[in-house]
Design a protein around this motif. Structure first.
Motif, PDB file in Angstrom:
ATOM      1  N   LEU A 202      70.607 -42.506  41.426  1.00 47.96           N
ATOM      2  CA  LEU A 202      72.017 -42.874  41.309  1.00 47.96           C
ATOM      3  C   LEU A 202      72.942 -41.665  41.378  1.00 47.96           C
ATOM      4  CD1 LEU A 202      71.874 -45.542  38.459  1.00 47.96           C
ATOM      5  CD2 LEU A 202      72.134 -45.929  40.914  1.00 47.96           C
ATOM      6  N   GLY A 203      72.384 -40.464  41.266  1.00 47.43           N
ATOM      7  CA  GLY A 203      73.220 -39.273  41.298  1.00 47.43           C
ATOM      8  C   GLY A 203      73.967 -39.042  39.996  1.00 47.43           C
ATOM      9  N   THR A 204      73.337 -39.336  38.868  1.00 50.08           N
ATOM     10  CA  THR A 204      73.997 -39.130  37.581  1.00 50.08           C
ATOM     11  C   THR A 204      74.042 -37.643  37.240  1.00 50.08           C
ATOM     12  OG1 THR A 204      71.895 -39.459  36.420  1.00 50.08           O
ATOM     13  CG2 THR A 204      73.305 -41.391  36.733  1.00 50.08           C
TER      14      THR A 204
ATOM     15  N   LEU B 230      74.639 -29.221  36.668  1.00 53.26           N
ATOM     16  CA  LEU B 230      75.033 -30.479  36.040  1.00 53.26           C
ATOM     17  C   LEU B 230      74.395 -31.692  36.705  1.00 53.26           C
ATOM     18  CD1 LEU B 230      78.811 -29.755  35.363  1.00 53.26           C
ATOM     19  CD2 LEU B 230      77.014 -30.079  33.660  1.00 53.26           C
ATOM     20  N   GLN B 231      73.781 -31.532  37.859  1.00 53.99           N
ATOM     21  CA  GLN B 231      73.117 -32.653  38.511  1.00 53.99           C
ATOM     22  C   GLN B 231      71.808 -32.959  37.794  1.00 53.99           C
ATOM     23  OE1 GLN B 231      73.183 -31.224  42.707  1.00 53.99           O
ATOM     24  NE2 GLN B 231      74.229 -33.136  43.119  1.00 53.99           N
TER      25      GLN B 231
ATOM     26  N   PHE C 247      59.966 -38.862  34.649  1.00 51.40           N
ATOM     27  CA  PHE C 247      60.446 -37.785  33.795  1.00 51.40           C
ATOM     28  C   PHE C 247      61.862 -38.096  33.325  1.00 51.40           C
ATOM     29  CE2 PHE C 247      63.039 -33.871  33.683  1.00 51.40           C
ATOM     30  CZ  PHE C 247      62.460 -33.265  32.582  1.00 51.40           C
ATOM     31  N   GLY C 248      62.107 -37.969  32.035  1.00 51.60           N
ATOM     32  CA  GLY C 248      63.427 -38.226  31.478  1.00 51.60           C
ATOM     33  C   GLY C 248      64.204 -36.928  31.312  1.00 51.60           C
ATOM     34  N   ASP C 249      65.301 -36.771  32.058  1.00 55.89           N
ATOM     35  CA  ASP C 249      66.119 -35.563  32.004  1.00 55.89           C
ATOM     36  C   ASP C 249      67.214 -35.761  30.960  1.00 55.89           C
ATOM     37  OD1 ASP C 249      67.749 -33.405  32.389  1.00 55.89           O
ATOM     38  OD2 ASP C 249      67.877 -33.595  34.559  1.00 55.89           O
ATOM     39  N   ASP C 250      67.059 -35.104  29.807  1.00 54.18           N
ATOM     40  CA  ASP C 250      68.048 -35.247  28.743  1.00 54.18           C
ATOM     41  C   ASP C 250      68.756 -33.921  28.464  1.00 54.18           C
ATOM     42  OD1 ASP C 250      65.943 -33.887  27.671  1.00 54.18           O
ATOM     43  OD2 ASP C 250      65.891 -35.002  25.774  1.00 54.18           O
ATOM     44  N   LEU C 251      68.811 -33.045  29.467  1.00 52.02           N
ATOM     45  CA  LEU C 251      69.479 -31.758  29.281  1.00 52.02           C
ATOM     46  C   LEU C 251      70.993 -31.941  29.213  1.00 52.02           C
ATOM     47  CD1 LEU C 251      67.470 -29.509  31.761  1.00 52.02           C
ATOM     48  CD2 LEU C 251      67.263 -29.608  29.270  1.00 52.02           C
ATOM     49  N   ARG C 252      71.636 -31.076  28.451  1.00 51.26           N
ATOM     50  CA  ARG C 252      73.087 -31.070  28.320  1.00 51.26           C
ATOM     51  C   ARG C 252      73.589 -29.636  28.467  1.00 51.26           C
ATOM     52  NH1 ARG C 252      74.317 -33.455  22.602  1.00 51.26           N
ATOM     53  NH2 ARG C 252      72.927 -31.734  22.047  1.00 51.26           N
TER      54      ARG C 252
END
Length: 601
Positions: free
Chosen positions: A74-76, A209-210, A237-242
């Protein structure tokens, strides 16, 4: 008797028992049938060979396309948070509503029934901020593919989906939201409606930020059962970086409000307030006025999308005087106990230079030079420093280089060429009181941090990097390139403290705390020409003096009024910021007071 019964049978009964004699099949016909069967078998085997050898790849790909469900990313984007974890930017799920009138059908209708658009419009109108007439007008006479609305929230989408209307589709997509509104717009920037970054960190840190996403391919059996094969590594894989900022939303709010009120009161063009941790270069606040709301960026002029504190140059005026005195002390051109004779006016290369109030202050020490902001005293002090050495120091401080920072769009300052600076006596003379060269507010903060941290040139920055989950990055460690001796910076800080205790910076005094400061009121230059009546008012503070940790800078561009000075325009903003900083950072009162140099002469 047996013969009598046989003799009584009818002729018809005898004919049904007659056996037809077998005739031999002609050899030619047998060979033809056998050849035909063999030919069919050869054809079947040939077809099987063709499918399995020559068309196997194509058929396998066609089968996999039917059996495989592929989901595109989705390009979140990753969220942005401040130093305490408060959300600054995040992606939320939104929906587009599509209509296909040729498929309109309501629950309970016959499958073949096509409802008129008016029936569907009547069902949708109570759920949307649109009237039936507006919905029908949007549909017109098109049979399909009508985008009715963007930006529907998940709750509304769920309600519409529950209606079960055939021909009504909901398309989900990510939408960038900025919960803090205007507060961080000047540094974070925004995405346009095509999700293309347009300004700030959204643009400069676009790749970071992508979110890490992969296209997912899931195979299913004939009955729809998912098959656990053909999955790429890391597909779930769950990307939860901020991205974590160094900015503090609480202090940013204090700075933004105080700055906006003062800019409005003085009818100024713009203003900026910066708070830096001098030990590591982290910015705790960077507020600009006027600003904009990134959630509705289209309502604001594009000129507001740039952060002028890192992109616009100005002449710092008297706020640069402590830097100059530190350079002279470092080179031994002046002594900490020295004095200068300020007779109110001096002529350099045929050009007269006066104090701002045209007063003669007599024989004064350097602390008093800063207290009364004596231009004449600065010219005479810096005259002891060879102009070539002076220019070398300005270049070594990076006045003509782009600052090493993660702030997008930062630009280099402007100084005269070494030949001009050394051959024209007026150039070092005007530079001694902060005019004749230009820099950004960010660069001035960096240079005052150099005085506050013992002579190390730190890199100003607003990000701490990417962090996973709810974890927060710790403050950065002490860093910076040493340029000045700590004894030199300690002396200059004592002189700056005297400005707050006895000079033009008294308005920032806070009981129990030792604060150093310097006001500045400089003429505004545009394209190398000073604008008549246009001023730039500023104030810079360092605290606490006994163990310097923070520098606060406020710059206000073109305030209107007869009493517009750094002490009246910029200092009150700095005072509000310092009061908030003391509380937010829990800075304890100073344990002891230092003897303040008194005015001499």
């Amino acid at each position: 008797m047996g013969r009598t019964d046989q003799s009584r049978r009818t002729p018809g009964q005898r004919s049904r028992r007659r056996v037809v004699p077998l005739e031999p099949v002609p050899p030619g016909r047998m060979r033809s049938v056998f050849a035909l069967l063999c030919l069919g078998l050869v054809g079947l085997m040939g077809r099987m060979a063709w499918l399995q050898v020559f068309q196997a790849t194509e058929l396998e790909a066609r089968a996999r396309s039917v059996q495989t469900q592929r989901t595109q990313p989705l390009g979140t984007r990753r969220p942005i948070v401040d130093r305490t974890g408060r959300l600054v930017a995040l992606d939320e799920e939104r929906y587009r509503l599509w209509l296909h009138p040729r498929y309109f059908n309501l629950p309970g209708d016959e499958p073949t029934l096509i409802r008129p658009p008016a029936d569907v419009a009547a069902r949708l109108a109570p759920l949307l901020p649109m009237s039936e007439e507006a919905i029908l007008q949007r549909m017109g006479d098109r049979p399909s593919g009508i985008k009715l609305m963007d930006g529907l929230d998940p709750e509304t989408a769920t309600t519409i989906r529950a209606e079960g209307i055939s021909g009504v589709d909901l398309e989900s997509y990510p939408h960038r939201v900025y919960p803090q509104g205007e507060l961080f717009a000047n540094v974070v920037g925004f995405l346009n409606q095509d999700r293309e970054p347009q300004a700030g960190l959204e643009q400069s840190r676009h790749q970071d930020l992508q979110r890490h996403e992969q296209a997912r391919s899931l195979r299913r059996g004939a009955d729809g059962t998912p098959l656990p094969d053909n999955l790429d590594a890391g597909v779930f894989f769950g990307d939860d970086l901020r991205l974590q900022l160094t900015l503090d939303a609480r202090l940013q709010a204090v700075a933004a409000k105080a700055l906006a009120d003062q800019v409005k009161t003085w009818k100024a063009q713009k203003g900026v307030a910066i708070v830096m941790d001098v030990t590591n270069g982290e910015l705790l606040a960077l507020a600009s006025v006027p600003t904009y709301d990134p959630n509705s960026y289209w309502s604001f002029p594009p000129a507001r999308f740039r952060e002028w504190s890192v992109q616009d140059l100005y002449e710092p005026g008297s706020t640069f005087k402590p830097i100059n005195l530190a350079l002279a002390l470092q080179e031994g051109a002046i002594q900490s106990s020295g004095r200068v004779d300020d007779n109110g006016s001096v002529t350099i290369g045929g050009w007269p230079i006066n104090n701002h109030d045209r007063r003669a202050n007599g024989l004064i020490d350097y602390a008093t030079v800063l207290q009364v902001s004596s231009n004449v005293g600065m010219v005479k002090a810096m005259a002891n420093l060879p102009s070539s050495t002076y220019w070398d120091w300005m270049s070594r401080l990076g006045l003509d280089a782009r600052p090493d920072t993660d702030l997008p769009g930062a630009v280099a300052g402007q100084i005269k060429t070494k030949d001009q600076f050394t051959s024209q006596p007026i150039e070092p003379a005007t530079a001694s009181f902060g005019q004749g060269f230009s820099l950004t507010p960010l660069k001035l903060v960096q240079l005052h941090a150099l005085l506050a941290n013992g002579g190390r040139l730190v890199s100003p920055h607003i990000t701490r990097g990417l962090r996973a989950g709810d974890a927060l990055a710790p403050p950065g460690s002490r860093q910076g390139k040493p340029l000045l001796d700590p004894e030199v910076t300690e002396t200059v800080l004592a002189w700056m403290e005297s400005v707050v205790e006895q000079g033009s910076g008294q308005g920032v005094k806070t009981p129990g705390y030792r604060i150093g400061g310097k006001t500045g009121t400089a003429q505004k230059a545009l394209n190398g020409v000073y604008v008549p009546g246009a001023l730039i008012c500023s104030f810079v503070a360092t605290l606490p003096v006994e163990d310097p940790r923070y520098v606060v800078l406020v710059v206000v561009d073109e305030p209107k009024g007869d009493n517009a000075y750094g002490s009246t325009v910029a200092l009150p903003v700095a005072k509000s910021i310092i009061d908030g900083l003391l509380v937010i950072e829990k800075i304890p009162p100073s344990s002891a007071s230092r003897s303040i140099p008194t005015k001499a002469g």
